[in-house]
Design an enzyme around this catalytic site. Structure first.
Site, PDB file in Angstrom:
ATOM      1  CB  CYS A  85     -39.753  32.969  72.941  1.00  0.00           C
ATOM      2  SG  CYS A  85     -38.475  33.224  74.218  1.00  0.00           S
ATOM      3  CG  HIS A 184     -38.719  36.533  70.131  1.00  0.00           C
ATOM      4  ND1 HIS A 184     -39.875  36.828  70.812  1.00  0.00           N
ATOM      5  CD2 HIS A 184     -37.856  36.035  71.043  1.00  0.00           C
ATOM      6  CE1 HIS A 184     -39.716  36.518  72.093  1.00  0.00           C
ATOM      7  NE2 HIS A 184     -38.506  36.027  72.257  1.00  0.00           N
ATOM      8  CD  GLU A 186     -42.084  37.669  67.818  1.00  0.00           C
ATOM      9  OE1 GLU A 186     -41.760  37.751  69.022  1.00  0.00           O
ATOM     10  OE2 GLU A 186     -41.948  36.630  67.138  1.00  0.00           O
TER      11      GLU A 186
END
Length: 206
Positions: A85, A184, A186
């Site tokens: 991002c 994202h 994560e």
């Protein structure tokens, strides 16, 4: 990818953004992960993750902590780097809709449009097939995300949005040892992108 070293350390740029989530994902993927806030900490890692967050703030703090040029030099020297991002924006050679004083690290020959998918309320999730990441399409989370308008020669497109109004937009790329995604990984619990990057770091170190 061919086998590389497994005793590698991956840093997460810890100036702003979702640092903790990347540290946890890297550790869960089997890597040794450390936060990086100072040039001397950067020297002790084999690869670097630039997390999601706010790219203009990250740009300013990179100067405050005297990290911009050290990171640029490590990337130019071949250190593997992954940006998600805002990290994708920081790795771009050209940013559209950014602040005039905003500077990144470079590393990937691409033009990125900042906040291309809209404001926070326009965040969304979509499946994305990623070249080099086996298994089903990745469940990608986009939060005020950029997209890639165009890439230079030598940049490999790894993934595009497959459905919806943004279908076809480039959201994952790689150039040499530099990788970036507009989403994202994560935040999903799916460790495949972090494992992919850890393998890249190990291969470069091995």
């Amino acid at each position: 990818m061919s086998a590389g070293r497994t005793d590698v350390t991956i840093g997460v740029l810890a100036l702003q953004g979702d640092v903790r989530e990347h540290l946890h994902a890297l550790t869960s993927a089997g890597a040794t992960a450390r936060p990086v806030r100072r040039p001397e900490e950067l020297e002790r890692v084999d690869g670097l993750v630039i997390p999601g967050g706010e790219s203009t703030t990250m740009s300013k703090l990179a100067d405050v902590f005297e990290l911009r040029e050290p990171i640029r030099k490590r990337i130019e020297g071949g250190m593997p780097v992954y940006g998600s991002c805002a990290g994708m924006i920081m790795l771009a050679t050209e940013v559209l809709d950014g602040r005039p004083d905003q500077q990144g690290f470079g590393g990937i020959g691409m033009t990125v449009r900042r906040n291309a998918f809209g404001r926070q309320v326009d965040s969304f999730e979509a499946p994305v097939e990623i070249t080099g990441v086996p298994g089903p399409p990745f469940h990608a989370v986009f939060i005020r995300a950029p997209w890639v308008e165009r890439v230079a020669d030598g940049v490999e497109v790894l993934g595009r949005v497959s459905a919806g109004p943004a279908a076809g937009r480039i959201v994952a790329v790689r150039q040499g040892n530099a990788v970036a995604t507009a989403f994202h990984p994560e935040l999903t619990g799916d460790l495949r992108v972090h494992r992919y990057f850890a393998e890249l770091v190990g291969e470069a170190a091995g």
